[in-house]
Design a protein around this motif. Structure first.
Motif, mmCIF file in Angstrom:
data_model
loop_
_atom_site.group_PDB
_atom_site.id
_atom_site.type_symbol
_atom_site.label_atom_id
_atom_site.label_comp_id
_atom_site.label_asym_id
_atom_site.label_seq_id
_atom_site.Cartn_x
_atom_site.Cartn_y
_atom_site.Cartn_z
ATOM 1 N N MET A 29 -3.223 -10.116 5.708
ATOM 2 C CA MET A 29 -4.393 -9.418 6.217
ATOM 3 C C MET A 29 -5.133 -8.800 5.029
ATOM 4 N N THR A 30 -6.380 -9.197 4.857
ATOM 5 C CA THR A 30 -7.176 -8.699 3.733
ATOM 6 C C THR A 30 -8.299 -7.821 4.251
ATOM 7 N N GLY A 31 -8.265 -6.540 3.874
ATOM 8 C CA GLY A 31 -9.320 -5.615 4.257
ATOM 9 C C GLY A 31 -10.485 -5.709 3.286
ATOM 10 N N PHE A 32 -11.691 -5.869 3.830
ATOM 11 C CA PHE A 32 -12.910 -6.037 3.033
ATOM 12 C C PHE A 32 -13.744 -4.774 3.218
ATOM 13 N N LEU A 33 -13.811 -3.950 2.178
ATOM 14 C CA LEU A 33 -14.400 -2.619 2.290
ATOM 15 C C LEU A 33 -15.640 -2.482 1.432
ATOM 16 N N SER A 186 -14.049 -3.132 7.831
ATOM 17 C CA SER A 186 -13.958 -1.967 8.704
ATOM 18 C C SER A 186 -14.338 -0.719 7.933
ATOM 19 N N HIS A 187 -14.980 0.218 8.655
ATOM 20 C CA HIS A 187 -15.246 1.529 8.084
ATOM 21 C C HIS A 187 -14.098 2.501 8.352
ATOM 22 N N GLN A 188 -13.149 2.083 9.190
ATOM 23 C CA GLN A 188 -12.024 2.951 9.545
ATOM 24 C C GLN A 188 -10.900 2.751 8.534
ATOM 25 N N LEU A 189 -10.958 3.514 7.445
ATOM 26 C CA LEU A 189 -10.053 3.286 6.330
ATOM 27 C C LEU A 189 -8.594 3.525 6.701
ATOM 28 N N ALA A 190 -8.349 4.439 7.626
ATOM 29 C CA ALA A 190 -6.967 4.689 8.042
ATOM 30 C C ALA A 190 -6.387 3.458 8.730
ATOM 31 N N VAL A 191 -7.208 2.753 9.497
ATOM 32 C CA VAL A 191 -6.757 1.522 10.163
ATOM 33 C C VAL A 191 -6.509 0.435 9.130
ATOM 34 N N VAL A 192 -7.433 0.305 8.175
ATOM 35 C CA VAL A 192 -7.278 -0.704 7.129
ATOM 36 C C VAL A 192 -5.999 -0.463 6.338
ATOM 37 N N SER A 289 -4.421 7.705 -1.111
ATOM 38 C CA SER A 289 -4.773 7.002 0.117
ATOM 39 C C SER A 289 -5.842 5.961 -0.191
ATOM 40 N N LEU A 290 -6.049 5.037 0.750
ATOM 41 C CA LEU A 290 -7.093 4.041 0.578
ATOM 42 C C LEU A 290 -8.465 4.700 0.505
ATOM 43 N N ASP A 291 -8.634 5.795 1.209
ATOM 44 C CA ASP A 291 -9.892 6.531 1.161
ATOM 45 C C ASP A 291 -10.178 7.026 -0.256
ATOM 46 N N GLN A 292 -9.147 7.539 -0.943
ATOM 47 C CA GLN A 292 -9.330 7.998 -2.323
ATOM 48 C C GLN A 292 -9.652 6.836 -3.256
ATOM 49 N N ILE A 293 -8.968 5.704 -3.074
ATOM 50 C CA ILE A 293 -9.229 4.530 -3.904
ATOM 51 C C ILE A 293 -10.662 4.056 -3.705
ATOM 52 N N PHE A 294 -11.086 4.017 -2.440
ATOM 53 C CA PHE A 294 -12.432 3.557 -2.103
ATOM 54 C C PHE A 294 -13.482 4.428 -2.790
#
Length: 298
Positions: A29-33, A186-192, A289-294
């Motif tokens: 599964m590849t998340g595209f942010l 997805s904009h829902q980073l917690a889900v990604v 978290s992914l949010d911090q990386i983003f």
């Protein structure tokens, strides 16, 4: 494997994509942010052949993606592309037949997906009678019903409540476990963060970061640690090279400076200091978290 190699795209004088490259591996599964306008949807449309690239290539299993290959992909656009007056089961089965399935196979796959997406009781309802969240589930079923070789999903969790998200996650994980490469935005980073194996972050039409999720967390993480001791850990504030981020009595989270000593040696110095003061219950690194990386990548 689905591979995007140095694709570019412009609208007039505005360059929307500039040398975009990444891979979507089988069974992952590849998340595209990316922020709005970063190029996510344009990239997905190029993969699907809805838009033409002005440079670069898209390949499947090492060969150029043709229309016949794209017919085997499952695509869910961000905007709904279903028929509001058509009954749900009839509509999903019709999409399956458009992709070449027999009537019997289309019906069987439709029934299976309606059950897994908890829509069986609404099978004979018209789409317009459903809530927006249930319409989203129908859209997902339409993308999956023909047993696609790859999945490209644009905001598949939009409008879903937490319970519906879990339901959809289960269906997508099942496809990935079966070897299907899945690319989703997805904009829902917690889900990604919960779902994805790999992450691709696009910013202003270029890839800002990509790789396996945990590897990215290690790469972008500020050297940060959590320490839990017996007594108050406020003494950490007085140690050189240490910045306390959180302090709650015996528990502290702190960053270590990348100075001449080096973050690992500074962290070991902190641990020795803690042991010299009493019992240490835990001393562990804290990954971002992914949010911090983003936020850091863009």
């Amino acid at each position: 494997m689905l591979q995007v190699s140095t694709i570019s795209r412009s609208f007039g004088e505005h360059r929307v994509l500039d040398g975009v490259s990444f891979e979507v591996q089988p069974g992952r599964m590849t998340g595209f942010l990316g922020a709005n306008g970063s190029g996510k949807t344009t990239t997905m449309r190029i993969i699907l052949g809805v838009l033409a690239a002005h440079g670069g290539t898209v390949t499947w299993q090492g060969k150029p993606v043709t229309q016949a290959v794209r017919q085997r992909f499952g695509y869910m656009p961000e905007e709904r592309g279903l028929y509001p007056k058509m009954r749900i089961a009839e509509q999903i089965a019709w999409f399956a037949q458009l992709h070449g399935l027999s009537r019997a196979a289309a019906r069987r796959n439709t029934d299976d997906l309606l059950e897994k997406l908890e829509l069986t009781e609404r099978a004979n309802d018209k789409l317009e009678a459903l809530s927006l969240g249930n319409q989203q589930r129908v859209q997902i079923a339409a993308a999956l019903v023909h047993e696609p070789a790859a999945l490209i999903l644009d905001e598949p969790f939009s409008g879903l409540d937490p319970i519906a998200v879990e339901t959809v996650l289960g269906v997508l994980r099942e496809r990935a476990v079966g070897g299907v490469p899945v690319l989703f935005s997805s904009h829902q980073l917690a889900v990604v963060e919960k779902l994805c194996d790999d992450v691709v972050i696009i910013s202003r039409g270029a890839i800002a970061a990509s790789g396996e999720r945990e590897e990215l967390r290690r790469r972008y993480g500020t050297p940060r640690f959590e320490l839990v001791v017996d007594a108050d850990a406020g003494w950490l504030r007085d140690l050189p090279g240490v910045r306390v981020v959180e302090l709650d009595g015996p528990r502290a989270v702190f960053d270590v400076a990348d100075d001449a000593m080096g973050p690992e040696r500074t962290a070991q110095h902190v641990l020795r200091a803690a042991l010299g003061r009493g019992e240490v219950h835990s001393f562990t690194p804290v990954l971002p978290s992914l949010d911090q990386i983003f936020k850091e990548a863009i």
